[in-house]
Each structure stands twice: as structure tokens, then as C-alpha cells.
Design a protein around this motif. Structure first.
Motif, mmCIF file in Angstrom:
data_model
loop_
_atom_site.group_PDB
_atom_site.id
_atom_site.type_symbol
_atom_site.label_atom_id
_atom_site.label_comp_id
_atom_site.label_asym_id
_atom_site.label_seq_id
_atom_site.Cartn_x
_atom_site.Cartn_y
_atom_site.Cartn_z
ATOM 1 N N ASN A 56 -7.273 -21.691 19.652
ATOM 2 C CA ASN A 56 -6.585 -21.126 18.483
ATOM 3 C C ASN A 56 -5.370 -21.979 18.142
ATOM 4 O OD1 ASN A 56 -6.021 -19.408 16.350
ATOM 5 N ND2 ASN A 56 -4.983 -17.876 17.646
ATOM 6 N N ASN A 57 -5.656 -23.304 18.009
ATOM 7 C CA ASN A 57 -4.613 -24.275 17.690
ATOM 8 C C ASN A 57 -3.502 -24.282 18.746
ATOM 9 O OD1 ASN A 57 -3.564 -26.366 16.170
ATOM 10 N ND2 ASN A 57 -2.354 -24.995 14.853
ATOM 11 N N PHE A 58 -3.942 -24.206 20.015
ATOM 12 C CA PHE A 58 -3.026 -24.211 21.160
ATOM 13 C C PHE A 58 -1.946 -23.125 21.004
ATOM 14 C CE2 PHE A 58 -4.666 -27.705 23.496
ATOM 15 C CZ PHE A 58 -5.219 -28.579 22.560
ATOM 16 N N ASN A 59 -2.425 -21.953 20.592
ATOM 17 C CA ASN A 59 -1.518 -20.828 20.402
ATOM 18 C C ASN A 59 -0.863 -20.444 21.727
ATOM 19 O OD1 ASN A 59 -0.831 -17.784 20.176
ATOM 20 N ND2 ASN A 59 -1.256 -18.405 18.057
ATOM 21 N N SER A 60 0.392 -20.026 21.654
ATOM 22 C CA SER A 60 1.125 -19.685 22.878
ATOM 23 C C SER A 60 0.482 -18.518 23.628
ATOM 24 C CB SER A 60 2.574 -19.332 22.544
ATOM 25 O OG SER A 60 2.633 -18.224 21.645
ATOM 26 N N SER A 61 -0.283 -17.677 22.914
ATOM 27 C CA SER A 61 -0.929 -16.548 23.579
ATOM 28 C C SER A 61 -2.027 -16.986 24.536
ATOM 29 C CB SER A 61 -1.511 -15.582 22.541
ATOM 30 O OG SER A 61 -2.549 -16.219 21.790
ATOM 31 N N THR A 62 -2.511 -18.241 24.359
ATOM 32 C CA THR A 62 -3.555 -18.745 25.252
ATOM 33 C C THR A 62 -2.991 -19.549 26.398
ATOM 34 O OG1 THR A 62 -3.887 -20.782 23.969
ATOM 35 C CG2 THR A 62 -5.157 -18.839 23.301
ATOM 36 N N GLN A 63 -1.669 -19.723 26.426
ATOM 37 C CA GLN A 63 -1.066 -20.506 27.508
ATOM 38 C C GLN A 63 -1.098 -19.704 28.804
ATOM 39 O OE1 GLN A 63 2.799 -22.157 26.648
ATOM 40 N NE2 GLN A 63 3.285 -22.393 28.828
ATOM 41 N N GLY A 114 2.567 -31.175 31.687
ATOM 42 C CA GLY A 114 2.192 -30.544 30.429
ATOM 43 C C GLY A 114 1.874 -29.080 30.602
ATOM 44 N N LYS A 115 1.352 -28.465 29.544
ATOM 45 C CA LYS A 115 1.016 -27.046 29.545
ATOM 46 C C LYS A 115 -0.483 -26.857 29.752
ATOM 47 C CE LYS A 115 4.828 -25.808 26.451
ATOM 48 N NZ LYS A 115 5.223 -25.200 25.167
ATOM 49 N N VAL A 116 -0.834 -25.684 30.331
ATOM 50 C CA VAL A 116 -2.228 -25.341 30.584
ATOM 51 C C VAL A 116 -2.601 -24.166 29.693
ATOM 52 C CG1 VAL A 116 -3.940 -24.687 32.314
ATOM 53 C CG2 VAL A 116 -1.998 -26.118 32.970
ATOM 54 N N TYR A 117 -3.732 -24.281 29.005
ATOM 55 C CA TYR A 117 -4.197 -23.239 28.093
ATOM 56 C C TYR A 117 -5.573 -22.740 28.512
ATOM 57 C CZ TYR A 117 -0.571 -25.109 24.992
ATOM 58 O OH TYR A 117 0.621 -25.528 24.457
ATOM 59 N N LYS A 118 -5.826 -21.491 28.211
ATOM 60 C CA LYS A 118 -7.170 -20.948 28.348
ATOM 61 C C LYS A 118 -7.909 -21.192 27.029
ATOM 62 C CE LYS A 118 -9.745 -16.612 28.829
ATOM 63 N NZ LYS A 118 -9.627 -15.152 29.011
ATOM 64 N N GLY A 119 -9.099 -21.784 27.130
ATOM 65 C CA GLY A 119 -9.874 -22.061 25.940
ATOM 66 C C GLY A 119 -11.298 -21.572 26.066
ATOM 67 N N LEU A 153 -11.055 -28.681 20.508
ATOM 68 C CA LEU A 153 -10.150 -28.050 21.456
ATOM 69 C C LEU A 153 -9.115 -27.184 20.743
ATOM 70 C CD1 LEU A 153 -9.674 -30.801 24.158
ATOM 71 C CD2 LEU A 153 -11.352 -28.967 24.001
ATOM 72 N N THR A 154 -8.757 -27.527 19.503
ATOM 73 C CA THR A 154 -7.850 -26.640 18.758
ATOM 74 C C THR A 154 -8.571 -25.341 18.405
ATOM 75 O OG1 THR A 154 -8.451 -27.720 16.672
ATOM 76 C CG2 THR A 154 -6.467 -28.500 17.797
#
Length: 719
Positions: free
Chosen positions: A639-646, A653-658, A634-635
């Protein structure tokens, strides 16, 4: 303990349902990706010196208020939003029209009027079967008319006038059975008018003036059941005759065949019951004028510059609405019946002009006294040898009676300094010196049924204002000018007067959008005498609003806002309850590093690929369709839960696009510290959520539970 866990399970399920509904709502408000690509191609093909389209690089077309874009308020079977209208009127655009326009397959209005676009009309537009209005007039388009435009089964209006289009009219246009308006004037279209056009059952206006048409006038036009305006001025019909069958066109309001190289006799048009306007001037017509009496609606008869012989018919007398009778430069002889003007009763706004110059007329029958507002011109006739007829035979003065700027009658005593630009005094408001910022509209009647607008001005204002849902005093015709067969005017619309408002007044933006949409969508059904219209420009100086901008409806936007607020409140309540439960439980978690931290959901969009299991949790859990993933995977996906993917954040919690290793796009919700629960409870939640299946809920497809971090995730296809 059992009740406590059940309570936790219930909260989690409730949160999942709320979050799922929010994500589904977001998905419903996403534009079809193919249409987004098409719009981007459209922009690349255009030159936009004033940066009207600068917001076409941001967000989604339907939800980010892209200039000129109107979308449907509903999704179709594919669950996407679609572009309904593309309106880029008067934006000083140049460049060309992209063939990618054909990908906007749900569009109903395509409007590029009054720009500087060149190149040809893409044939791909013919694939937009939903298209109703094709508005390309006032550009520099060249090339021929694509035959594919005849494949538009819902086309109502085709406006390609004032371009440089050449070639012939495709016979395929005869298949446009819903077409009511063909405006193709002021081009270089050549060849013969296809007689097959007479098959069109609903055609109302056929404007082909100022082209290079040749051949014969199709006699089949007399069989068209709905045709009201036939305007073919300034073409070259090779000395053909006017078909006698044209006298049977029962719905005809205007027939204009000026300067078309026509020969032969004039048909008897007295049987057409509502004819307003007849122009057969500057041809080679001969013979005498038929003696039948014209319709009582007739305002204008132009028969000048022909080879007409015989006498002036007495049937021209007593026509109640006649404004202009032009018979100059012919071979008419005999007496002139003065009843033509003596029997016409005029009010102060009406005029009558009778032009009989350069004929062989020898006398006047009846009174030689001219009523007020009547002009009779007889210069160049033998009758003018009588020196007592100076009022008929004196020197001509240029007539400027149809070009005027109208006075501001209600503002003569107002102080200019108290209403600074761009505000101005409303000339017809119920209270004097009402200071407001008007909406300015360039407006043109393309083929009116009169030659003098003055008597029709009040009728026009009383007709147009209610159509726009305005009071009569809110509409002011600032000026008007005759442009050949057309009448251009400058309209000023003022906001409603409200005695409770102190200081200058202005339209709000929603009111401006409503008014401009009414014009731009052709929702105004003009009275017959005014004929078809066109909008030249919109200007609202106070708000720097040069052209209409359109976006998703307010209802849809309100839905987004309310949905977002509801979701935020729900998740905040959930977090508060969970934190309270965590602090009241005597639970010690085992320390683990590099673990998944979020709850992730996937919005299903028809994807059916199955994810493979890639890791096992400390607790044994096997559920069909729900897979365990490692933190490392998942990292990598984020991209290591980069803020650009949030892509979002809530109380949990936060939601990311992966993007997973197999290319699957997922939404990953990562729990923050303080929102964690025990491993057993977490896995129980997964088992419970995996059993929830409904077409209106997103599907849980995976999780990760390593260390102090917990994740749910699902398909994500809307970002």
C-alpha cells in the motif's frame, strides 16, 4: 578492491544471519492461528462485565500477556506456541462455554470456576486429549454430562460441582483410567451410579452428594484399589442396603452416606485400618451396632436418626482421636459406658461431644464426672429422671465451636494509623507491628476427616506454609466456618519480614503469580485428614489483583528482549560500517526513480509456492529461487509502503509486511538513503545470500534494485 568487497560481503552475510535468527525467534513465539481463532470465539461467547478479558483484542495470546493464558515454553512440530492453561477463576463471567474450546488441543488445564456461566458443557471438550484438569464448578451450567468427556485419556480431576447439571453419569467415564478426582456434588444428576466406575484404577475421591441419584449402591466399589473418600449424602437409593463388602475397602478414609434412604444393618467397619470419618445418619438403618473397635484414627461417627437397637458398644471407649460420637434419635437401650469419655485424654484445643438424646438409655456405668472439654447429651432418655445428672440432661445450647474468627495475637499494641489500609499488621510476624499487604485466599476443604478443626489448625498451617515455600509466620488463618461436611476458611499470606525494609511491605507480582499458580494448578497434595481442597478466590488489594493472571514464562520473554537488543546492536554496527564505507568510496550512483528501498526476508513456514519473475534489473542476474521484482509491484504489496504495514526498523532500513499479487505474505526490508551500495555489489550480495541454506535461517526469495532503492524479501507467515 577485492578485499574491500569481500569485507562488505561478510558484513552483509553477518547481518542477514542475525536478522534471520531474530525473525525465527519471533516466529517461535507465535500462537497457533487455530487456537487464536478459538480463543476469540471463547471471548465472544462470554459476558465480561468487569473487563477482565479486555486485553484479548491485542497482540498474540502467548506473547502479549492475555489474561488467564499460560503457554508452553517450547514449540511443537508445527513450530507454533500452544495454549497450555486457560484459567479464568472468579471473574464474574457469564454467557456460555464455546464449542471452540475443543480447538485448544494441547491444553492441560481448563478452569472456569466460580463464575456465572450457563448453558451446557460442550461435547467438544472431549477432544482435548491432553486435558488433565477440568474445573467448571461454581457456575450455572445445565444439561447432561457429555459422553465425550469419557474420551479424555489424561484427565486427572473433573470438578463440575455446584452447578445444575442433570441426567445420568455416562458409562464412558469408566474409561478415564488416569482420573483421581470426581467432584460432581450439588447438582441434579439422576439415575444409578454406573457400577462400571469401579474399574477406575486410580480414583481417590468420589463426591456425588446432594444429587438425585437412585437405584442401589454398587457393591463393586469395594474392589476399587485407591478409593479413599466416598461421599454420597442426600441422594435416594430406594431403601437399598449398604453392601457388606464395603467393610473391605482397605484404603477408605471417609464414608459419608447421610440421608440416602438406606435400610438394613450396619456393616462392621472395624477392619478398615485408617478410617477417619463415618456418617450413616438420617437413614432407616436397623439392628445393633457392630461390636468391633474402630480405627485409632477415627474422629467422627454419625449414626443418629436411624432405627438402631441394642446397646452402646464398649468399643467406643478409648478411641484416641474421637471428636464426635452421635447416636441420637435411635432405639438404643441399657447402660452407657462412661469410659467413652473418661478414657479420652484431651488437651486444651480438643473437644469431645457425645450425643445420645432421644433413645431408651436407662443408666450410666462408671463415673458421672465430666472432664473438661467434654459434652455429653442425654436429653429424652429415661436416665434423665435422675435429677443429679443435670450436667448430662440440662437444656441444650447451640454449639458454635467450629465457626471462629481467630485473634491477631501479635498486633494488640500496634497503632492503627501507622498501617493504613490496604496494609495491615501481620499477626504472627517475628517482629511486632510488621505492616504489610496480604494476599487473601478463599479456601475450602471439601471433605475433611474431622468434625472439629481446632486441634488440626497448627498441623494445617505447618503443612501448607512449606508447600507454598513460605515461613510458617507468613500464613495466618483469619477465620473458618463449618459448612455441612465442608470447612471454609479465609487465609492471609504475608510477605517475608525484612528488617532492612522501612515502611509497609508487599509481595511482588512474580511471587503472587508463583503462589496462585501453586493453588490453581492443584500442586498441593493435602494430608489425608484434610481431604480434597478448592480455591474460592484470590485477592491482593495493594496491587488490585483480584484473580491470577498468567502469561508466557519469564525465560521466554527474556529471550525476546535479549534477542531484540542483540539484533538492534548488530544492525546499528552494520549501518555504521556501511555508511563509513560508502563515504570512503569514490562511487557515483545513477539516478533512478521509484525504486525498491529495503532488504526483505521471508520466514519459511512450510510454504513451497514459487514466485514468478516480474522484472529484470539493469544488471543480468539469474539465480534459481530468487526473483527480481518491480518497484510498482512492491508498492502495491505494501500500500505504497504505508506506515500501517511497517513491522520493524533497523539501522539499515525499515521492514514492511507485504502481500504479493499471488497472495504470498512477505517481509520487505527497504534500504534507507545512506545505506545503499553499487548495483554490482548489491547483486553480488544477492547471489551470495541465495546460496545460504540452513534449517535455522530464513530463505531469500526475491529482490528489487531500481534507482536509489534496494530490497530483499522473503516469506512472512507469523504476523
Amino acid at each position: 578492491m577485492y578485499q574491500s568487497r569481500a569485507w562488505t560481503h561478510g558484513l552483509f552475510v553477518f547481518a542477514w544471519l542475525c536478522w534471520s535468527s531474530l525473525l525465527i525467534r519471533a516466529q517461535d513465539l507465535i500462537t497457533d492461528p487455530l487456537e487464536v481463532i478459538a480463543l476469540q470465539a471463547v471471548k465472544r461467547s462470554l459476558t465480561d462485565p468487569e473487563n477482565h478479558l479486555n486485553n484479548w483484542n491485542r497482540g498474540d495470546p502467548c506473547t502479549s500477556n492475555w489474561t488467564g493464558i499460560v503457554c508452553f515454553n517450547r514449540t511443537f512440530d508445527d513450530e507454533y506456541l500452544h495454549v497450555q492453561q486457560l484459567i479464568l477463576l472468579d471473574m464474574n463471567l457469564s454467557g456460555s462455554l464455546s464449542p471452540e474450546l475443543g480447538r485448544l488441543s494441547h491444553m492441560t488445564i481448563l478452569d472456569f470456576m466460580w463464575n456465572n456461566i450457563s448453558g451446557s458443557i460442550p461435547k467438544e471438550i472431549g477432544s482435548i486429549t491432553s486435558l488433565e484438569l477440568l474445573l467448571l464448578n461454581g457456575n450455572n451450567l445445565t444439561g447432561s454430562l457429555p459422553e465425550e468427556l469419557g474420551y479424555l485419556p489424561n484427565l486427572n480431576r473433573m470438578q463440575i460441582d455446584e452447578n445444575r447439571i442433570s441426567g445420568s453419569i455416562p458409562i464412558s467415564f469408566s474409561k478415564l483410567n488416569k482420573a483421581k478426582h470426581f467432584h460432581m456434588n450439588n447438582n441434579s444428576i439422576s439415575g444409578q451410579i454406573p457400577p462400571e466406575l469401579s474399574r477406575l484404577p486410580r480414583l481417590v475421591h468420589l463426591l456425588l452428594d446432594n444429587n438425585n441419584l437412585s437405584g442401589h449402591l454398587p457393591p463393586e466399589f469395594s474392589e476399587m484399589p485407591s478409593l479413599t473418600i466416598l461421599q454420597l449424602d442426600n441422594n435416594h437409593f430406594d431403601g437399598t442396603k449398604i453392601p457388606a463388602s464395603y467393610s473391605n475397602m482397605s484404603k477408605l478414609l471417609k464414608l459419608s452416606l447421610r440421608n440416602c434412604n438406606l435400610q438394613g444393618a450396619i456393616p462392621d467397619f472395624s477392619q478398615i485400618p485408617n478410617l477417619y470419618y463415618l456418617d450413616l445418619s438420617s437413614n432407616q438403618l436397623n439392628g445393633s451396632i457392630p461390636q468391633g473397635r474402630f480405627s485409632e484414627n477415627i474422629t467422627t461417627i454419625y449414626l443418629s436418626n436411624n432405627n438402631i437397637t441394642g446397646t452402646v458398644p464398649a468399643s467406643f471407649s478409648g478411641l484416641p482421636k474421637i471428636q464426635r460420637l452421635s447416636l441420637s434419635n435411635n432405639l438404643l437401650s441399657g447402660s452407657i459406658p462412661s469410659t467413652i469419655w473418661q478414657s479420652r485424654t484431651l488437651n486444651k484445643m480438643e473437644t469431645l461431644i457425645v450425643e445420645l438424646q432421644n433413645n431408651k438409655l436407662s443408666s450410666i456405668t462408671g463415673s458421672t464426672t465430666l472432664p473438661l472439654n467434654v459434652t455429653v447429651r442425654l436429653q429424652g432418655n429415661p436416665v434423665c429422671s435422675n435429677i443429679s445428672l443435670v450436667q448430662f440432661c440440662g437444656s441444650e445450647s447451640k454449639n458454635n465451636d467450629n465457626s471462629q474468627r481467630l485473634p491477631n495475637t501479635n498486633t494488640s499494641v500496634c497503632l492503627p494509623q501507622t498501617c493504613p489500609p490496604p496494609y495491615e499488621y501481620s499477626p504472627t510476624s517475628p517482629a511486632p507491628c510488621f505492616c504489610a499487604a496480604p494476599l487473601l485466599i478463599g479456601y475450602r476443604l471439601k471433605s475433611p476427616g474431622f468434625s472439629d478443626f481446632h486441634p488440626y489448625r497448627d498441623t494445617f498451617e505447618k503443612f501448607l506454609a512449606p508447600t507454598l515455600q513460605l515461613f510458617n509466620y507468613q500464613l495466618h488463618i483469619d477465620s473458618f466456618i463449618c459448612e455441612g461436611p465442608r470447612l471454609r476458611m479465609y487465609l492471609k499470606l504475608f510477605p517475608v519480614y525484612d528488617a532492612n525494609i522501612k515502611g509497609p511491605s508487599s509481595f511482588n507480582m512474580s511471587e503472587i503469580q508463583r503462589i496462585t499458580d501453586t493453588f490453581a494448578s492443584w500442586k498441593i497434595s493435602n494430608l489425608d485428614v484434610f481431604g480434597p481442597y478448592e480455591v474460592l478466590n484470590f485477592t491482593h488489594e495493594y496491587d488490585n489483583y483480584p484473580s491470577p493472571r498468567f502469561a508466557l514464562s519469564k525465560g521466554a520473554l527474556v529471550g525476546i528482549v535479549l534477542g531484540t537488543i542483540a539484533g538492534a546492536v548488530t544492525l546499528s554496527v552494520l549501518v555504521s560500517l556501511l555508511m563509513l564505507k560508502v563515504h570512503t568510496r569514490n562511487y557515483t550512483a545513477v539516478s533512478r526513480r521509484h525504486c525498491c528501498q529495503s532488504c526483505a526476508t521471508i520466514i519459511t513456514t512450510g510454504l513451497t509456492s514459487k514466485l514468478q519473475p516480474v522484472c529484470a534489473s539493469n544488471a543480468s542476474l539469474k539465480i534459481d529461487g530468487v526473483k527480481a521484482f518491480t518497484y510498482g509491484e512492491l508498492t502495491m504489496a505494501t500500500n505504497n509502503f504505508n506506515s500501517s504495514t511497517q513491522v520493524g526498523e533497523g539501522g539499515y532500513g525499515k521492514v514492511y509486511k507485504g502481500i504479493l499479487a499471488d497472495g504470498t505474505v512477505v517481509a520487505i526490508k527497504r534500504a534507507q538513503e545512506g545505506s545503499l551500495q553499487g548495483e554490482k555489489e548489491f547483486l553480488t550480495e544477492i547471489e551470495l545470500l541465495s546460496r545460504l541454506h540452513h534449517r535455522n535461517l530464513v530463505s531469500l526469495i526475491g529482490y528489487c534494485d531500481e534507482g536509489f532503492e534496494q530490497v530483499f524479501f522473503s516469506y512472512l507467515d507469523y504476523l
